[in-house]
Write an enzyme that holds these catalytic residues in place. Structure first.
Site, short mmCIF file in Angstrom:
data_model
loop_
_atom_site.label_atom_id
_atom_site.label_comp_id
_atom_site.label_asym_id
_atom_site.label_seq_id
_atom_site.Cartn_x
_atom_site.Cartn_y
_atom_site.Cartn_z
N HIS A 137 21.70 18.84 -5.84
CA HIS A 137 22.49 17.60 -5.95
C HIS A 137 23.18 17.17 -4.96
O HIS A 137 23.56 15.84 -4.93
CB HIS A 137 23.06 17.49 -7.50
N ARG A 158 -9.45 0.45 6.49
CA ARG A 158 -7.75 0.48 6.89
C ARG A 158 -7.38 1.75 7.38
O ARG A 158 -6.27 1.98 7.99
CB ARG A 158 -7.04 -0.11 6.01
N CYS A 190 3.11 -7.58 -2.00
CA CYS A 190 3.57 -6.22 -1.99
C CYS A 190 2.98 -5.45 -0.87
O CYS A 190 3.46 -4.29 -0.75
CB CYS A 190 3.48 -5.46 -3.47
N GLU A 201 -6.00 -8.24 -4.28
CA GLU A 201 -6.24 -7.35 -3.11
C GLU A 201 -7.86 -7.38 -2.78
O GLU A 201 -8.10 -6.40 -2.18
CB GLU A 201 -5.56 -6.02 -3.25
N ARG A 247 2.98 -0.16 -11.00
CA ARG A 247 1.58 -0.33 -10.87
C ARG A 247 0.76 0.83 -11.58
O ARG A 247 1.16 1.91 -11.00
CB ARG A 247 1.25 -0.56 -9.32
N ASN A 254 -2.61 -5.07 2.02
CA ASN A 254 -3.25 -3.89 3.00
C ASN A 254 -4.76 -4.13 2.43
O ASN A 254 -5.65 -3.85 3.43
CB ASN A 254 -2.85 -2.69 2.67
N ASP A 255 -5.12 -3.98 1.15
CA ASP A 255 -6.50 -3.85 0.95
C ASP A 255 -7.20 -5.29 0.96
O ASP A 255 -8.31 -5.46 1.41
CB ASP A 255 -6.63 -3.48 -0.58
N ARG A 280 4.49 2.64 -6.88
CA ARG A 280 2.89 3.22 -6.73
C ARG A 280 3.17 4.53 -7.66
O ARG A 280 3.59 5.61 -7.40
CB ARG A 280 2.72 3.55 -5.55
#
Ligand code: PEP
Ligand code: MG
Length: 537
Positions: free
Chosen positions: A188, A461, A498, A427, A329, A450-451, A293
């Site tokens: 911690h 990619r 995103c 996407e 997501r 990205n996609d 994600r």
């Protein structure tokens, strides 16, 4: 000059005086007591006072390092509520007629050893905590209050180990860096150092004779240097100045609106892939999480994460964000993200293969487990859900039907949930082209550039050889984004980005012109983009 290599915990450079920090050790001697009732009352009073202190510490830590990191103090308080712990202390006082200090110290040692011998890493780490909390009770029994005074000038703390409570109690203005000999990168204290943004290294052989000497902590490489020569000092001093300039600039922007000079506003959210990213989200002043994600939950394991395991993580994220939006997501496994236990067949073209929502719509068991966990967690914050790789209206209808089943089941089980916003990722070119139709069925769009770039330009990619062709500034991609935003607004819903392109500051102006409502980017990009937005006319 002495150079030591350790394990880096948090990046950044610190230069300053070394303070060799030793715990105030409570010396405990065994004494025979006459009246066990009176002695047990002393313990009970000290225990209650300790719990009060821990709640205060929790409040302090929530403000400084966020809910998630503060929880350790609630765990400490819970240890003092534990029946086994209290029975052990009480038995020693009543049966062996020993003083409360001795009973607490012995119980603390026994429990600490028991935790240290466990296989599970989480419980192993609790060994330090139970000692820490027992020390706290003894300090109070001794008539002192606990503090972690580190003096008046800023110092690099060198210690054998640090307890979380010591870390939080230290005056942050005086704390340049930590160097410890013991501790794990998941302890911690390490987590707190990361959250507080203090350069830290563990695994350094500490040496009391370094106290008062000049030290350099290089959290970027894990190097600790004591008594640097002139050349080394100059080199690090320069690095430090550069870091400071950058930090000051960015700190100026904390708490400020993402607003252009003419008053146009846009939301800046953060992308995360793991709960450990939350500290950075808070530090960089994100207004929410635009892309969580969730795959990491599946990729980290050797088997499907259970509903409860997922629920705990989603709840933790929602609670840490304390009412700010958290967009989870749903599972986006397949293509480059493979987990053996899914037993996915080898495919010639996995990026265009069995992945993401396609798996969820054919494996309802997996999908429903995740949706149940998300809905249950919705009670603990401001959660939304979004679905990846959508290409058709039919898919949305299927999702709606599964979502309805899940909600009906939860209702019949009496499990509460909120009606959360549901969005889709845009996407694929297909989704972008029919975004006018899709917009009528969902609450928001989040564009996965990205996609979207990969499928629009027909460029893998993952293939580094094609980098010179992979052009996310391609007019086709930008036109798709523009179209999606227009269709979203015409249907009365919001649209954001995103994918990585959202952080491309060369395009921020254009995104503002397109009317995007949100950009979700990696936490470290938030303040630099805010700067660009605020400088835009
Ligand atoms: C995207 O495709 O732009 C996206 C955000 O999703 P991922 O990078 O996880 O595929
Ligand atoms: Mg994607």
């Amino acid at each position: 000059m002495v150079i030591c290599e350790g394990k880096k915990i948090f990046r950044g450079v610190a230069i300053g005086k070394i303070k060799y920090y030793t715990k105030k050790v409570n010396t405990v001697t065994r004494k025979r007591i006459e009246d066990e009732q009176v002695e047990f009352k002393r313990y009970e009073d000290a225990r209650e006072r300790t719990i009060e202190q821990l709640h205060d510490l929790y409040e302090k830590a929530v403000k400084e390092v966020g809910e998630m990191n503060a929880q350790i103090f609630e765990v400490h308080a819970m240890m003092l509520e534990d029946d086994d712990y209290n029975d052990s202390v009480s038995n020693m006082i009543c049966n062996q007629k020993v003083n409360a200090e001795y009973a607490v110290a012995t119980t603390g040692d026994n429990f600490s050893e028991m935790f240290a011998n466990m296989d599970d890493e989480y419980f192993k780490a609790r060994s330090v905590d139970v000692k820490d909390v027992s020390e706290r009770v003894i300090t109070i029994l001794n008539g002192n209050d606990t503090d972690s005074d580190i003096g008046n000038e800023p110092v690099i703390i060198m210690a054998e180990d640090l307890a979380p409570s010591e870390t939080v109690l230290m005056d942050k203005d005086k704390l340049l860096a930590f160097v410890t000999e013991k501790g794990s990168s998941n302890s911690h204290t390490a987590i707190l150092a990361r959250t507080m943004g203090i350069p830290a290294i563990i695994g350094i052989k500490i040496d009391e004779s370094m106290d008062g000497k000049i030290g350099i902590v290089d959290g970027n490489t894990g190097k600790f240097i004591a008594e640097p020569d002139d050349e080394t000092f100059e080199k690090y001093n320069k690095m430090l100045q550069e870091e400071k300039n950058q930090k000051e600039l960015l700190n100026e922007l904390k708490g400020k609106d993402n607003v252009t000079k003419s008053g146009q506003k846009i939301k800046l959210y953060a992308n995360i892939g793991n709960v450990s990213d939350l500290a950075l989200v808070l530090k960089n002043d994100a207004a929410g999480i635009g892309l969580f994600r969730s795959e990491f939950l599946y990729l980290e394991k050797n088997t499907f994460p259970t509903e409860d395991e997922q629920f705990m993580v989603y709840r933790q994220v929602a609670e840490t964000m304390a009412g700010k939006k958290v967009i989870i997501r749903t599972l986006d496994i397949g293509a480059d993200k493979q987990a053996d236990y899914f037993n996915l067949e080898h495919e010639e073209n996995p990026a265009m293969g069995y992945r993401a929502i396609r798996i969820c719509l054919t494996r309802h068991d997996i999908f429903k487990t995740q949706l149940r966990a998300i809905l249950r967690a919705s009670m603990f914050g401001n959660i939304s859900v979004m679905y990846p790789m959508i290409i058709s209206l039919d898919e949305i209808m299927q999702i709606k039907s599964i979502m309805k089943e899940v909600k009906d089941e939860l209702r019949s089980e009496g499990i509460p949930f909120k009606d959360i916003e549901e969005g889709i990722m845009i996407e694929t070119p297909a989704a972008a082209m029919i975004s006018d139709i899709l917009a009528k069925e969902v609450d928001f769009f989040s564009i996965g550039t990205n996609d979207l770039t990969q499928y629009t330009l027909a460029i893998d990619r993952q293939n580094a050889n094609l980098d010179s062709f992979y052009n996310p500034h391609h007019e086709a991609v930008l036109r798709f984004i523009e179209l999606v935003v227009k269709n979203a607004h015409e249907a009365g819903i919001w649209a954001g980005i995103c994918g990585e392109l959202g952080a491309d500051m060369g395009l921020t102006r254009r995104f503002l012109d397109m009317g995007l409502d949100e950009l979700s980017v990696s936490p470290g990009c938030i303040l630099p983009i805010r700067k660009v937005i605020r400088e835009t006319e």
